[in-house]
Write a protein that holds these residues in place. Structure first.
Motif, mmCIF file in Angstrom:
data_model
loop_
_atom_site.group_PDB
_atom_site.id
_atom_site.type_symbol
_atom_site.label_atom_id
_atom_site.label_comp_id
_atom_site.label_asym_id
_atom_site.label_seq_id
_atom_site.Cartn_x
_atom_site.Cartn_y
_atom_site.Cartn_z
ATOM 1 N N GLU A 123 0.767 -1.296 0.132
ATOM 2 C CA GLU A 123 -0.078 0.120 -0.063
ATOM 3 C C GLU A 123 0.857 1.210 0.015
ATOM 4 O OE1 GLU A 123 -4.002 0.951 2.335
ATOM 5 O OE2 GLU A 123 -2.204 0.871 3.722
ATOM 6 N N GLN A 124 1.782 1.125 0.566
ATOM 7 C CA GLN A 124 2.746 2.548 0.923
ATOM 8 C C GLN A 124 3.755 2.756 -0.343
ATOM 9 O OE1 GLN A 124 4.371 2.644 4.791
ATOM 10 N NE2 GLN A 124 2.221 2.608 5.619
ATOM 11 N N ARG A 125 4.079 1.610 -1.227
ATOM 12 C CA ARG A 125 4.646 1.804 -2.492
ATOM 13 C C ARG A 125 6.030 1.849 -2.066
ATOM 14 N NH1 ARG A 125 2.354 -1.019 -5.033
ATOM 15 N NH2 ARG A 125 3.017 -0.231 -7.016
ATOM 16 N N TYR A 156 7.998 6.363 -0.565
ATOM 17 C CA TYR A 156 8.272 6.353 -2.095
ATOM 18 C C TYR A 156 9.024 7.580 -2.507
ATOM 19 C CZ TYR A 156 7.051 6.491 -6.887
ATOM 20 O OH TYR A 156 6.905 6.649 -8.353
ATOM 21 N N PHE A 157 9.760 7.244 -3.438
ATOM 22 C CA PHE A 157 10.263 8.388 -4.132
ATOM 23 C C PHE A 157 10.810 8.036 -5.506
ATOM 24 C CE2 PHE A 157 12.668 11.897 -5.523
ATOM 25 C CZ PHE A 157 11.888 13.240 -5.321
ATOM 26 N N ARG A 165 6.291 16.311 -12.793
ATOM 27 C CA ARG A 165 5.926 17.053 -11.758
ATOM 28 C C ARG A 165 5.925 18.508 -11.990
ATOM 29 N NH1 ARG A 165 7.941 12.672 -7.940
ATOM 30 N NH2 ARG A 165 10.119 13.238 -8.601
ATOM 31 N N ASP A 180 -3.445 17.170 -2.582
ATOM 32 C CA ASP A 180 -2.679 16.030 -3.196
ATOM 33 C C ASP A 180 -2.724 14.603 -2.497
ATOM 34 O OD1 ASP A 180 -0.778 13.945 -4.116
ATOM 35 O OD2 ASP A 180 0.943 15.409 -3.725
ATOM 36 N N MET A 181 -3.595 13.948 -3.026
ATOM 37 C CA MET A 181 -4.226 12.823 -2.372
ATOM 38 C C MET A 181 -3.548 11.760 -1.856
ATOM 39 S SD MET A 181 -7.734 12.594 -4.720
ATOM 40 C CE MET A 181 -8.381 11.112 -4.134
ATOM 41 N N GLY A 184 3.133 11.580 -0.549
ATOM 42 C CA GLY A 184 4.385 11.179 -0.287
ATOM 43 C C GLY A 184 5.009 12.221 0.430
ATOM 44 N N PRO A 187 6.657 15.846 -3.467
ATOM 45 C CA PRO A 187 7.392 16.490 -4.580
ATOM 46 C C PRO A 187 6.188 17.449 -5.433
ATOM 47 C CG PRO A 187 7.112 14.204 -4.696
ATOM 48 C CD PRO A 187 6.658 14.455 -3.262
ATOM 49 N N VAL A 202 -2.104 14.558 1.748
ATOM 50 C CA VAL A 202 -2.387 13.532 2.693
ATOM 51 C C VAL A 202 -1.508 12.160 2.255
ATOM 52 C CG1 VAL A 202 -4.428 11.907 3.229
ATOM 53 C CG2 VAL A 202 -4.736 14.284 2.210
ATOM 54 N N ILE A 204 -1.001 7.858 3.712
ATOM 55 C CA ILE A 204 -1.257 6.673 4.618
ATOM 56 C C ILE A 204 -0.054 6.040 5.480
ATOM 57 C CG2 ILE A 204 -1.286 4.609 3.167
ATOM 58 C CD1 ILE A 204 -4.129 4.006 4.310
ATOM 59 N N ASN A 205 1.256 6.677 4.819
ATOM 60 C CA ASN A 205 2.359 6.409 5.565
ATOM 61 C C ASN A 205 2.709 7.569 6.292
ATOM 62 O OD1 ASN A 205 5.245 6.036 5.944
ATOM 63 N ND2 ASN A 205 5.866 5.446 3.785
ATOM 64 N N ARG A 233 -9.530 8.551 1.951
ATOM 65 C CA ARG A 233 -11.041 8.319 1.880
ATOM 66 C C ARG A 233 -11.816 8.852 3.050
ATOM 67 N NH1 ARG A 233 -10.088 2.483 -0.885
ATOM 68 N NH2 ARG A 233 -8.370 2.672 0.574
ATOM 69 N N LEU A 250 -1.346 7.811 -7.769
ATOM 70 C CA LEU A 250 -1.167 6.658 -7.269
ATOM 71 C C LEU A 250 -1.746 5.333 -8.412
ATOM 72 C CD1 LEU A 250 -0.732 4.326 -4.727
ATOM 73 C CD2 LEU A 250 -3.300 4.579 -4.150
HETATM 74 N N1 SAM Z 1 2.931 11.725 -4.687
HETATM 75 C C1 SAM Z 1 4.095 11.068 -4.252
HETATM 76 C C2 SAM Z 1 5.463 11.032 -5.196
HETATM 77 O O1 SAM Z 1 5.088 11.514 -6.337
HETATM 78 O O2 SAM Z 1 6.230 10.899 -4.897
HETATM 79 C C3 SAM Z 1 3.979 9.625 -3.714
HETATM 80 C C4 SAM Z 1 3.319 8.818 -4.868
HETATM 81 S S1 SAM Z 1 3.323 7.033 -4.326
HETATM 82 C C5 SAM Z 1 3.090 6.211 -6.034
HETATM 83 C C6 SAM Z 1 1.902 6.734 -3.675
HETATM 84 C C7 SAM Z 1 1.489 7.388 -2.033
HETATM 85 O O3 SAM Z 1 0.242 7.095 -1.744
HETATM 86 C C8 SAM Z 1 2.428 6.427 -1.194
HETATM 87 O O4 SAM Z 1 3.350 7.359 -0.217
HETATM 88 C C9 SAM Z 1 1.287 5.747 -0.377
HETATM 89 O O5 SAM Z 1 1.895 5.669 1.128
HETATM 90 C C10 SAM Z 1 0.016 6.524 -0.622
HETATM 91 N N2 SAM Z 1 -1.136 5.880 -0.184
HETATM 92 C C11 SAM Z 1 -1.795 4.635 -0.566
HETATM 93 N N3 SAM Z 1 -2.719 4.455 -0.309
HETATM 94 C C12 SAM Z 1 -3.300 5.654 0.114
HETATM 95 C C13 SAM Z 1 -4.512 6.197 0.763
HETATM 96 N N4 SAM Z 1 -5.469 5.187 0.784
HETATM 97 N N5 SAM Z 1 -4.641 7.126 1.376
HETATM 98 C C14 SAM Z 1 -3.420 8.077 1.315
HETATM 99 N N6 SAM Z 1 -2.273 7.758 0.758
HETATM 100 C C15 SAM Z 1 -2.268 6.503 0.072
#
Ligand code: SAM
Length: 327
Positions: A123-125, A156-157, A165, A180-181, A184, A187, A202, A204-205, A233, A250
């Motif tokens: 989930e946290q990628r 994630y980065f 971006r 920014d849903m 991370g 960025p 926002v 989840i990590n 959500r 995501l």
């Molecule tokens: N936007 C950032 C970037 O470009 O570096 C992070 C993108 S990363 C692909 C997706 C992020 O979404 C992760 O940090 C993950 O922890 C977070 N994530 C996953 N499910 C989520 C949820 N239900 N609510 C909020 N964040 C969530």
């Protein structure tokens, strides 16, 4: 041999050099040259250079003092740099060792060499890393004049998305309300706040959110960034109808969040929707998901369909810029 260079009057040279260096756009293998009152600064990625700078082809001589990893291995050295953390992607352990040693022996500033040890997962990628040199997995990365601290082992980065971006950030105007849903370490959120937007980020990590707060401070935008730890959500009650712009980075599962996006969208809202799809239908699944969630409450206009990068054989990371206008 000519290479792409930014040409500026000498008096603007140092400010320009600094701006390009902060974005890690200077081609370190070439000399900066002064000629007839103009400075020629070699750049590594001309497409990523902001439009305000003139790019010309110029014969900037090779620097002789720097030893690069390429000169120390018998194959093409491929690596990415996040500040002083160098990332490689080698399956063969002998090649990985040789490349890590070459990176350390070269003139690159390096405190850690990491080899990718898994795909991005969960989930946290996040991905697993083999630490081949050094210990610290925390890096400080510079991109288009912003500075991001991040721990690669915990968040994630990807530096590869810098140009994308920047493309999106340049659309942001002062006073906009952005969510920014999946923020991370910020960025998208931080440069958008730098352009004068009020940004809610926002994630989840929890570690990513701690870095987002730190990065907002580092870049002097903490007053315009609200960092929230949790599942996006659960944000709809507080921020229903609030957003002028939504970033949905995501890929793979953004389609599960389109109802949330519509709930967060204001009267008029631009959504940047990232996805990974097969080349047979790159944009259709995302577009259909958004139209289904938004209609008939909103008129949906796709402003832009754009391929960000190749992801796997026949699969691409794409983005849809979608305008929602309340009907
Ligand atoms: N936007 C950032 C970037 O470009 O570096 C992070 C993108 S990363 C692909 C997706 C992020 O979404 C992760 O940090 C993950 O922890 C977070 N994530 C996953 N499910 C989520 C949820 N239900 N609510 C909020 N964040 C969530």
């Amino acid at each position: 041999m000519t290479v792409p260079c930014v040409r500026v009057p000498r008096e603007d040279g140092e400010a320009t050099r600094q701006a390009l260096a902060e974005s890690e756009l200077i081609d370190q293998r070439r000399e900066i040259v002064h000629e007839d009152g103009q400075l020629y600064i070699p750049v590594s990625d001309p497409d990523a250079v902001p439009e305000e700078y003139a790019i010309v082809d110029y014969d900037a001589p090779q620097r002789e003092t720097q030893t690069t990893p390429d000169e120390l291995v018998e194959f093409t050295a491929s690596y990415e740099r996040l500040g002083e953390v160098v990332i490689i992607d080698e399956d063969d352990p002998d090649r990985a060792r040789a490349l890590a040693d070459a990176i350390v022996e070269s003139d690159l500033p390096v405190k850690t060499v990491l080899n990718r040890a898994s795909k991005i997962q969960g989930e946290q990628r996040i991905r697993d890393w083999d630490v081949l040199f050094g210990e610290e997995t925390e890096a400080v990365h510079r991109e288009y004049g912003c500075e991001f601290a991040l721990d690669l082992a915990a968040v994630y980065f990807s530096p590869r998305l810098a140009t994308e971006r920047h493309r999106v950030t340049e659309q942001v105007e002062t006073g906009e309300q952005v969510i920014d849903m999946f923020a991370g370490v910020g960025p998208f959120a931080i440069p958008m706040a730098k352009r004068g937007a009020d940004v809610v980020g926002v994630d989840i990590n929890e570690t990513a959110i701690e870095y987002l707060r730190e990065n907002a401070q580092r870049n002097n935008v903490d007053e315009r960034v609200t960092a929230i730890h949790g599942d996006v959500r659960e944000l709809t009650a507080e921020y229903e109808g609030w957003a002028d712009r939504l970033v949905m980075n995501l890929p793979h599962s953004a389609n599960e969040f389109v109802e949330t996006a519509v709930a967060l969208a204001g009267e008029h809202c631009v959504v940047h929707y990232y996805d990974i799809q097969h080349e047979d239908d790159l944009f259709g699944p995302g577009e259909r998901a958004i139209r289904e969630a938004a209609g008939p409450e909103y008129d949906v206009t796709v402003q832009n369909r754009h391929t960000v990068r190749s992801y796997a054989p026949h699969e691409y990371n794409i983005v849809l810029d979608v305008e929602l206008t309340r009907a």
